[in-house]
Design a protein around this motif. Sequence first.
Motif, PDB file in Angstrom:
ATOM      1  N   UNK A 256     -54.344 -80.255 -37.182  1.00 28.87           N
ATOM      2  CA  UNK A 256     -53.724 -81.573 -37.216  1.00 28.87           C
ATOM      3  C   UNK A 256     -53.893 -82.336 -35.899  1.00 28.87           C
ATOM      4  N   UNK A 257     -55.037 -82.154 -35.247  1.00 23.95           N
ATOM      5  CA  UNK A 257     -55.359 -82.971 -34.081  1.00 23.95           C
ATOM      6  C   UNK A 257     -56.120 -84.210 -34.533  1.00 23.95           C
ATOM      7  N   UNK A 258     -55.957 -85.308 -33.794  1.00 19.22           N
ATOM      8  CA  UNK A 258     -56.324 -86.612 -34.326  1.00 19.22           C
ATOM      9  C   UNK A 258     -57.625 -87.188 -33.780  1.00 19.22           C
ATOM     10  N   UNK A 259     -58.228 -86.566 -32.785  1.00 22.43           N
ATOM     11  CA  UNK A 259     -59.554 -86.997 -32.334  1.00 22.43           C
ATOM     12  C   UNK A 259     -60.551 -85.934 -32.789  1.00 22.43           C
ATOM     13  N   UNK A 260     -61.297 -85.301 -31.880  1.00 23.68           N
ATOM     14  CA  UNK A 260     -62.182 -84.201 -32.261  1.00 23.68           C
ATOM     15  C   UNK A 260     -61.492 -82.867 -32.032  1.00 23.68           C
ATOM     16  N   UNK A 261     -62.124 -81.792 -32.515  1.00 24.00           N
ATOM     17  CA  UNK A 261     -61.590 -80.458 -32.305  1.00 24.00           C
ATOM     18  C   UNK A 261     -61.969 -79.941 -30.934  1.00 24.00           C
ATOM     19  N   UNK A 262     -63.224 -79.500 -30.766  1.00 22.34           N
ATOM     20  CA  UNK A 262     -63.759 -79.083 -29.467  1.00 22.34           C
ATOM     21  C   UNK A 262     -64.951 -79.964 -29.144  1.00 22.34           C
ATOM     22  N   UNK A 263     -64.925 -80.591 -27.964  1.00 22.35           N
ATOM     23  CA  UNK A 263     -66.039 -81.434 -27.517  1.00 22.35           C
ATOM     24  C   UNK A 263     -66.665 -80.829 -26.270  1.00 22.35           C
ATOM     25  N   UNK A 264     -68.002 -80.693 -26.304  1.00 23.78           N
ATOM     26  CA  UNK A 264     -68.793 -80.173 -25.187  1.00 23.78           C
ATOM     27  C   UNK A 264     -69.762 -81.270 -24.776  1.00 23.78           C
ATOM     28  N   UNK A 265     -69.557 -81.872 -23.615  1.00 25.04           N
ATOM     29  CA  UNK A 265     -70.282 -83.106 -23.288  1.00 25.04           C
ATOM     30  C   UNK A 265     -70.290 -83.311 -21.778  1.00 25.04           C
ATOM     31  N   UNK A 266     -70.785 -84.450 -21.325  1.00 34.81           N
ATOM     32  CA  UNK A 266     -70.670 -84.849 -19.920  1.00 34.81           C
ATOM     33  C   UNK A 266     -70.593 -86.365 -19.833  1.00 34.81           C
ATOM     34  N   UNK A 267     -69.544 -86.839 -19.208  1.00 29.74           N
ATOM     35  CA  UNK A 267     -69.426 -88.232 -18.767  1.00 29.74           C
ATOM     36  C   UNK A 267     -69.222 -88.236 -17.256  1.00 29.74           C
ATOM     37  N   UNK A 268     -68.216 -87.495 -16.789  1.00 33.19           N
ATOM     38  CA  UNK A 268     -67.940 -87.381 -15.361  1.00 33.19           C
ATOM     39  C   UNK A 268     -68.543 -86.127 -14.752  1.00 33.19           C
ATOM     40  N   UNK A 269     -68.781 -85.089 -15.553  1.00 29.26           N
ATOM     41  CA  UNK A 269     -69.349 -83.852 -15.030  1.00 29.26           C
ATOM     42  C   UNK A 269     -70.786 -84.020 -14.578  1.00 29.26           C
ATOM     43  N   UNK A 270     -71.279 -83.056 -13.804  1.00 27.64           N
ATOM     44  CA  UNK A 270     -72.636 -83.151 -13.269  1.00 27.64           C
ATOM     45  C   UNK A 270     -73.686 -82.599 -14.209  1.00 27.64           C
ATOM     46  N   UNK A 271     -73.281 -81.971 -15.325  1.00 28.66           N
ATOM     47  CA  UNK A 271     -74.231 -81.530 -16.346  1.00 28.66           C
ATOM     48  C   UNK A 271     -73.520 -81.490 -17.683  1.00 28.66           C
ATOM     49  N   UNK A 272     -74.295 -81.635 -18.754  1.00 27.00           N
ATOM     50  CA  UNK A 272     -73.719 -81.466 -20.069  1.00 27.00           C
ATOM     51  C   UNK A 272     -73.174 -80.065 -20.236  1.00 27.00           C
ATOM     52  N   UNK A 273     -72.046 -79.929 -20.886  1.00 26.51           N
ATOM     53  CA  UNK A 273     -71.407 -78.615 -21.055  1.00 26.51           C
ATOM     54  C   UNK A 273     -72.358 -77.666 -21.772  1.00 26.51           C
ATOM     55  N   UNK A 274     -72.729 -76.576 -21.132  1.00 27.92           N
ATOM     56  CA  UNK A 274     -73.839 -75.742 -21.593  1.00 27.92           C
ATOM     57  C   UNK A 274     -73.500 -74.257 -21.554  1.00 27.92           C
ATOM     58  N   UNK A 275     -74.186 -73.509 -22.439  1.00 26.15           N
ATOM     59  CA  UNK A 275     -74.114 -72.047 -22.480  1.00 26.15           C
ATOM     60  C   UNK A 275     -72.689 -71.538 -22.683  1.00 26.15           C
ATOM     61  N   UNK A 276     -71.909 -72.304 -23.429  1.00 26.88           N
ATOM     62  CA  UNK A 276     -70.560 -71.872 -23.767  1.00 26.88           C
ATOM     63  C   UNK A 276     -70.576 -71.056 -25.051  1.00 26.88           C
ATOM     64  N   UNK A 277     -69.593 -70.181 -25.193  1.00 22.30           N
ATOM     65  CA  UNK A 277     -69.441 -69.360 -26.383  1.00 22.30           C
ATOM     66  C   UNK A 277     -68.165 -69.793 -27.109  1.00 22.30           C
ATOM     67  N   UNK A 278     -68.332 -70.286 -28.320  1.00 19.09           N
ATOM     68  CA  UNK A 278     -67.229 -70.768 -29.140  1.00 19.09           C
ATOM     69  C   UNK A 278     -67.115 -69.821 -30.321  1.00 19.09           C
ATOM     70  N   UNK A 279     -66.205 -68.863 -30.236  1.00 20.89           N
ATOM     71  CA  UNK A 279     -66.145 -67.763 -31.181  1.00 20.89           C
ATOM     72  C   UNK A 279     -64.745 -67.608 -31.780  1.00 20.89           C
TER      73      UNK A 279
END
Length: 432
Positions: A256-279
Amino acid sequence: MKSTILLLTLTTALLAQRGALAATYYVDCDIGDDDGEGDADDPWQTLQFAVDNINNGDTIIVRPGFCEGCRIGESGAPGAGRKTLRAEPGVTIDVPGPENRHESNIEVELFDSTVSHWIIEGFELTGAPRSGVDLRGTSDITVRYCYVHNNGRTGIFTAFSDDAVIEYNESAFNGEHGVYTSNSGDRPQIRGNLFHHNAAAGVHMNGDRRFRPGDGVITGATVEQNKIWENGTLGASAINCDGVSDSMFRNNLLYENHASGISLYAIDGSQGSSRNQVYNNTIVMAGGSRWVINIPRSRGGISDPVGNKIKNNILYTPRADRGSILIYRPTIAGFESDYNVVVNRFSTNGGSSIINLSSWQSLGYDRNSLIASPTNLFVDPDDPIEPDFHLRPGSMAIDRGTTVPVLIDLEGVPRPQGPRWDIGAYEFVSSQ
């Protein structure tokens, strides 16, 4: 050789003596006196005096009542030398301390060097213009068993803080996020918390390349066994990762969250969110929400996310024009997604169009995944008070997962219970 042995013996004896001399002090914000002894019969009155006047390994016990907050600026020591600020049941901090600089109720910061090795536990923290707990420039600080609510911005905030442990808290009804780890603080552990009814994200993590020192990316995070619901009415994902890489997200229940569930991205970070494990997460979105898993293209010339792995998750949304997984292009280096329960909607161009599972599988993704609705999966997903997302007998998610480094479920049940991992945050137990 003898002098070395003697030195080691003396050092060991001193460390043992230090542990033996660790003291417990008391604070009573109503009737205490900072000129007192600080013992059970003569407690101090203010948190600020207490945190400024204890030694390594000591514990402060705060008795029930309303207190003003404090700024912790003196470090403890590793292991048995950690300092502890602990509340008895019924302690509420509802105003920042007199030495605080950021309008937060408890602040941990020395301004020109690192503060390390503290445990903060058991407080109700509310009414702060900014945050209930605010860690800046810290290392090895644990915040646990706190109820952090109705603060102006974020419940628990960290900046340039390595090895922060945020566990078994409830953070709710805050004006921004439930917890916000920022400024490239590495190895945060966020486990066992309840994050709900926050206006933005339940968990927001931001590498913040604009701020120095720091490399603009959070690495080594573990986000596990949290329940996250009813967040994001003002936007921001239940778990929001801006420049977060090489991290683990497992056994979380998001609903029941109202935007996205899990977002992996970059706006302010220095690289796109990478090599994460979503299990082994269970994610059931609210009507009108966005994508369940959102991996868009980075902004501002930053590298796009690569190498993320999505396995053993339940990824459900009722919204007909959104789906289980969005990626920014059809093929991404190292991207893997399989053994999930999904809906029949995906996007490979950032959401501009939707493809079905068959087309998604033709790209090599989710070939062992299946489509199912909540009624085919859970005990009681529609209960209006407390929906039950345990797997029901005969659930399509039982024994349909693959082997991943998730050895327990959200409640600590060992995995697997059957021949294969179950899909989702809960492992089915036949006697449950």
